[in-house]
Design an enzyme around this catalytic site. Structure first.
Site, PDB file in Angstrom:
ATOM      1  N   CYS A  42       0.837  -1.199   0.000  1.00 24.27           N
ATOM      2  CA  CYS A  42       0.000   0.000   0.000  1.00 24.27           C
ATOM      3  C   CYS A  42       0.874   1.252   0.000  1.00 24.27           C
ATOM      4  O   CYS A  42       2.007   1.237   0.481  1.00 24.27           O
ATOM      5  CB  CYS A  42      -0.906  -0.008   1.226  1.00 24.27           C
ATOM      6  SG  CYS A  42      -2.078   1.376   1.286  1.00 24.27           S
ATOM      7  N   ASP A  44       0.468   3.780   1.787  1.00 25.70           N
ATOM      8  CA  ASP A  44       0.437   4.417   3.104  1.00 25.70           C
ATOM      9  C   ASP A  44       1.847   4.759   3.586  1.00 25.70           C
ATOM     10  O   ASP A  44       2.744   3.909   3.584  1.00 25.70           O
ATOM     11  CB  ASP A  44      -0.248   3.494   4.112  1.00 25.70           C
ATOM     12  CG  ASP A  44      -0.638   4.204   5.394  1.00 25.70           C
ATOM     13  OD1 ASP A  44       0.267   4.683   6.099  1.00 25.70           O
ATOM     14  OD2 ASP A  44      -1.847   4.281   5.693  1.00 25.70           O
ATOM     15  N   ARG A  46       3.020   5.123   6.378  1.00 35.91           N
ATOM     16  CA  ARG A  46       3.439   4.464   7.621  1.00 35.91           C
ATOM     17  C   ARG A  46       3.933   3.042   7.397  1.00 35.91           C
ATOM     18  O   ARG A  46       4.292   2.355   8.364  1.00 35.91           O
ATOM     19  CB  ARG A  46       2.268   4.448   8.607  1.00 35.91           C
ATOM     20  CG  ARG A  46       1.741   5.828   8.975  1.00 35.91           C
ATOM     21  CD  ARG A  46       0.392   5.730   9.659  1.00 35.91           C
ATOM     22  NE  ARG A  46      -0.631   5.216   8.759  1.00 35.91           N
ATOM     23  CZ  ARG A  46      -1.890   4.950   9.113  1.00 35.91           C
ATOM     24  NH1 ARG A  46      -2.259   5.133  10.381  1.00 35.91           N
ATOM     25  NH2 ARG A  46      -2.757   4.490   8.225  1.00 35.91           N
ATOM     26  N   HIS A  98      -2.203  -3.756   5.263  1.00 31.27           N
ATOM     27  CA  HIS A  98      -1.956  -3.320   6.645  1.00 31.27           C
ATOM     28  C   HIS A  98      -3.265  -2.999   7.341  1.00 31.27           C
ATOM     29  O   HIS A  98      -4.219  -2.511   6.736  1.00 31.27           O
ATOM     30  CB  HIS A  98      -1.029  -2.097   6.683  1.00 31.27           C
ATOM     31  CG  HIS A  98      -1.612  -0.853   6.078  1.00 31.27           C
ATOM     32  ND1 HIS A  98      -2.236   0.111   6.833  1.00 31.27           N
ATOM     33  CD2 HIS A  98      -1.664  -0.427   4.804  1.00 31.27           C
ATOM     34  CE1 HIS A  98      -2.644   1.092   6.046  1.00 31.27           C
ATOM     35  NE2 HIS A  98      -2.315   0.795   4.804  1.00 31.27           N
ATOM     36  N   CYS A 101      -6.157   0.202   7.087  1.00 26.62           N
ATOM     37  CA  CYS A 101      -5.938   0.778   5.752  1.00 26.62           C
ATOM     38  C   CYS A 101      -7.066   1.751   5.396  1.00 26.62           C
ATOM     39  O   CYS A 101      -8.255   1.391   5.431  1.00 26.62           O
ATOM     40  CB  CYS A 101      -5.858  -0.342   4.721  1.00 26.62           C
ATOM     41  SG  CYS A 101      -5.650   0.226   3.025  1.00 26.62           S
TER      42      CYS A 101
END
Length: 219
Positions: A42, A44, A46, A98, A101
Site C-alpha cells: 500500500c 500508506d 506508515r 496493513h 488501511c
C-alpha cells in the site's frame, strides 16, 4: 528549515553512514540489481517496505498503490510484474496489506466516503465488490475497525489468488517453478508482519505446475 531541505540533508547523512559501514555499497548497487522478491504494498506512508523488513537496498523490488491491489488491466502493475518475473527472475512475490488501511475503510464504509475522490473510487472497485460478497460475514463485527481489518486480510488473499491466475505467473511456474506468492498483513500498532496465505509450486519436472495453496491463521 523547509521540509524538503531537511530531506536533502538527511540523504547526505544517510549516504555517509552507509559508506562508513560499507565503503563499496554504492559501487555494488550501481552495477545492477538482483532482488529476491517483488513487494506489492500500500502507498500508506506508515508502511515503508524496506524499513519494516529491515531489508537492505537491492533486496526488494517494490510496487505500491492504494490498498495493495493487482489489476490485470493496469499497465503499471503489469509492467512491474513482467520486469520482476521475466527480467529480474524474483523468487518471491509478497502482497502486503496493513491493518487500519484507509482505502479499505473507505470501501467498507461506502456511502459518500469516496465521492470527492473519483479516481480512488474507481481504483477500489474490486475491494467494494469483495465487501459486497462478504457482507453477511462482516455483520458479525460490531466495530468498523474490526470489519476493516477483516477485509484487509480478505483483500490480501484475493490479490494472491489473482496473481496465481495471471499468465505472467503461471508461465513462470511452468518454466522455473517460481515465484512463490505470499500474503502478509502489517500491524501498525505493533510493527509486526503476519502471514495470512501462501501459494507456491511443489515438485519438479512435471508438465503442469500446480500451485500448493496454504492459508495461514492470522497472528
Amino acid at each position: 528549515m523547509q521540509f524538503f531541505d531537511r530531506l536533502l540533508l538527511e540523504n547526505r547523512a544517510w549516504a555517509d553512514d552507509m559508506k562508513a559501514s560499507d565503503p563499496e555499497v554504492f559501487q555494488r548497487l550501481h552495477q545492477g540489481q538482483s532482488p529476491a522478491a517483488l513487494w506489492i504494498g500500500c502507498c500508506d506512508s506508515r508502511v515503508p517496505a524496506e524499513q519494516i523488513c529491515n531489508a537492505k537496498p537491492g533486496e526488494l523490488f517494490i510496487h505500491r498503490n492504494i490498498a495493495n491491489l493487482v489489476h490485470e488491466d493496469d499497465a503499471n502493475v503489469s509492467s512491474v510484474l513482467e520486469y520482476a518475473i521475466n527480467a529480474l527472475e524474483v523468487d518471491h512475490i509478497i502482497v502486503c496489506g496493513h491493518r487500519g488501511c484507509g482505502g479499505i475503510q473507505a470501501a467498507v464504509s461506502g456511502g459518500d466516503a469516496l465521492q470527492a475522490l473519483p479516481y480512488v473510487d474507481r481504483h477500489l472497485g474490486q475491494v467494494k465488490r469483495l465487501v459486497a460478497e462478504h457482507h453477511v460475514a462482516l455483520e458479525q463485527f460490531s466495530q468498523l475497525s474490526q470489519k476493516v481489518d477483516h477485509v484487509v486480510e480478505l483483500n490480501v488473499i484475493a490479490q494472491v489468488e489473482r496473481l496465481a491466475e495471471m499468465r505472467l505467473v503461471t508461465d513462470s511456474w511452468q518454466a522455473r517453478r517460481a515465484p512463490s506468492l505470499h500474503g502478509w498483513v502489517y500491524d501498525l500498532a505493533s510493527g509486526h508482519l503476519d502471514e495470512v496465505c501462501r501459494r507456491e509450486v511443489e515438485g519438479s519436472g512435471s508438465e503442469s505446475a500446480e500451485p500448493d495453496w496454504q492459508r495461514a491463521a492470522a497472528g
